[in-house]
Enzyme design. Structure first.
Site, short mmCIF file in Angstrom:
data_model
loop_
_atom_site.label_atom_id
_atom_site.label_comp_id
_atom_site.label_asym_id
_atom_site.label_seq_id
_atom_site.Cartn_x
_atom_site.Cartn_y
_atom_site.Cartn_z
CE LYS A 97 1.58 6.58 -0.98
NZ LYS A 97 0.54 5.77 -0.50
CB SER A 113 -2.51 4.54 2.02
OG SER A 113 -1.82 3.85 2.91
CB SER A 169 1.23 4.91 3.16
OG SER A 169 0.42 4.80 2.00
N1 GLN Z 1 -1.70 1.20 6.75
C1 GLN Z 1 -1.88 0.16 6.12
C2 GLN Z 1 -0.53 -0.58 5.93
O1 GLN Z 1 0.41 -0.21 6.61
C3 GLN Z 1 -2.55 0.39 4.73
C4 GLN Z 1 -1.28 1.21 3.80
C5 GLN Z 1 -2.04 1.52 2.44
O2 GLN Z 1 -3.00 1.49 2.17
N2 GLN Z 1 -0.87 1.73 1.65
O3 GLN Z 1 -0.39 -1.57 5.39
#
Ligand code: GLN
Length: 497
Positions: free
Chosen positions: A86, A185, A161
């Site tokens: 990532k 994410s 994400s």
């Molecule tokens: N979707 C969640 C957010 O927008 C989690 C994102 C993540 O785990 N990085 O914060």
């Protein structure tokens, strides 16, 4: 491509290493063919932001040298395995953009521990993977460089994400990719793409060199198409790191219990989650079916309550933005980040650089965090959110006195279409079943259990383990895999090589 026609990225770690050991192909061939395939097959899907062909070739040469000297094992447990990272993970001399214009030109000055451990294990680094900007999001739509498409259906999001990581593995471009999970994410994109995604217990993997979002919530973990591959990857990246004081000693083999089966295991199910508003019937049906399959295999299903989990979302959208606000303060256009030219005073430079460098969701989180931490407001939100955190942690502690593992949905629905969810608060609901685990800190993973009856898209179930007993969820995951089979490569990529 190999003699049997399977692209290297679509093989399991065992298959790859068997082929290498039998000299059916070399690691150098694996690296070159994998890069070539990504250049061709990822052009539209856009999982990769940057390819590292030279690094992959160098790593492959080392693996081939070990093979020539007699032992693949000497090159490490992930010898010859193509991987992607990532793009919030530093890898020396590559860009680490966090999919943000703020860091579009940022070159990693060092290598993150999780990446270094992966390379030390003999893996071949193919490149960096797309994500929501600074990991804020659930769809990869907030990437400043354009979204990644879901390999099952290009009109749909891969989740987020870590959407690029999930899509790359689901498309069979790599057997393993790393992602990070602050609220869901890793698990949500794994479920949207029909693969295995693991958020280990907080502390299992070092966060050093991973661009911080919410430091008390962030955890790195692997994506893979098989439970064993995910466990092997986690073996490689876990362990103590003196650069991260929250990291823990590595004395766990995550593959240890995979063959044990679930006979005698107590698996918690949460009736309140199954009645949650927004959970679609097709996901509910799949989760109920998976629970039944585990019972058929000899597990005991135990109904449990997590009464404070309903407050997790509210607590997360206080704690997360507060930590993000603090962490993102370093991108000030002087030490790090985009610098808007031509400003006479520093204040104006800060303002213009941050206004232009950050996208709308990042700005929303920063402003929210700034407000929540301001005098007066702090006592109303931040302090209670920390109290809620304790209550949620206690809920899990109580539940794990009765059960070894908990089974829940991952996401309330299957992958949605681009642009379908415009309202940010609706997007936040994607993580309604995953967030409480980051708040409490224990392990959670997504395991594919087939397709939804209505949408015909992948559904994942979440297995949750007590803190530092991640082996429990791996054990149950392997049992589910024995029923549902390993994750298939997404159909439209299955024929390509
Ligand atoms: N979707 C969640 C957010 O927008 C989690 C994102 C993540 O785990 N990085 O914060």
């Amino acid at each position: 491509m190999t003699a049997i026609g399977t692209p290297f990225g679509a093989m399991s770690i065992r298959q790859l290493q068997a082929g290498l050991a039998a000299k059916e192909f070399s690691a150098t061939e694996v690296a070159a063919a994998s890069i070539e395939r990504i250049e061709r097959d990822d052009a539209r899907m856009h999982a990769f932001l940057e390819l590292t062909a030279d690094m992959a070739a160098d790593a492959a040469a080392k693996v081939d040298a070990a093979l020539a000297a007699g032992s693949l094992a000497d090159a490490g447990p992930l010898a010859g395995v193509p991987v992607g990272f990532k793009d919030n993970m530093n890898l020396l001399n590559t860009h680490t953009t966090c999919a943000s214009n703020m860091l579009a030109n940022y070159l990693s000055p060092y290598t993150a521990t999780c990446v270094a451990y992966t390379l030390h294990a003999g893996a071949l680094p193919l490149g960096k993977l797309n994500m929501d900007e600074f990991a804020f999001g659930s769809s990869t739509e907030t990437s400043a460089f354009g979204p990644t498409l879901n390999p099952w259906d290009f009109e749909r999001v891969p989740g987020g994400s870590s959407g690029g990581s999930a899509a790359a593995v689901a498309a069979g471009l790599v057997p393993v990719a790393l992602g990070s999970d602050t609220g869901g994410s890793i698990r949500q994109p794994a479920s949207f793409c029909g693969i295995v995604g693991v958020k280990p217990t907080y502390g299992v993997v070092s966060r050093y060199g991973v661009v911080a979002f919410g430091s008390s919530l962030d955890q790195v973990g692997p994506f893979a198409r098989t439970v064993e591959d995910a466990a092997l990857a986690l073996n490689a990246i876990s362990g103590f790191d003196e650069h991260d004081c929250t990291s823990q000693a590595a004395d766990v083999d995550f593959t240890a219990n995979l063959a044990e089966g679930v006979r005698g295991m107590r698996i918690g199910v949460v009736p309140a989650f199954m009645e949650a508003e927004g959970l679609t019937d097709e996901v509910r049906d799949r989760v109920a079916e998976a629970a039944q399959k585990l019972a058929d295999l000899g597990a005991e299903l135990v109904e449990i309550e997590l009464p404070n989990a309903k407050a997790a979302m509210s607590a997360y959208y206080v704690l997360g933005p507060c930590e993000a606000f603090s962490n993102l303060a370093r991108f000030d256009s002087v030490r790090y980040g985009y610098c808007d030219p031509g400003h006479a005073d520093l204040g104006a430079q800060y303002e213009a650089s941050r206004a232009k460098g950050f996208g709308p969701e990042a700005r929303r989180r920063i402003m929210l965090g700034s407000y929540l931490l301001s005098a007066g407001v702090y006592d109303t939100y931040y302090y209670p959110a920390q109290q809620v955190r304790t209550l949620i942690t206690q809920d899990y502690e109580r539940a794990f006195q009765k059960v070894d593992c908990i089974l829940t949905p991952v996401s309330p629905r299957t992958a949605f279409k681009f642009g379908e969810i415009g309202d940010p608060t609706q997007m936040y609901l994607s993580d309604m079943f995953t967030i409480s685990i980051n708040i409490a800190g224990n392990g959670g993973m997504s395991v594919p259990v087939g397709l939804g009856a209505n949408t015909n898209l992948p559904v994942g179930v979440q297995l949750i383990s007590p803190a530092f007993k991640d082996v429990n969820m791996f054990r149950a995951a392997a049992a589910l895999e024995s029923v549902y089979g390993p994750a298939p490569v997404a159909p439209q990529f299955a024929g390509t090589h």
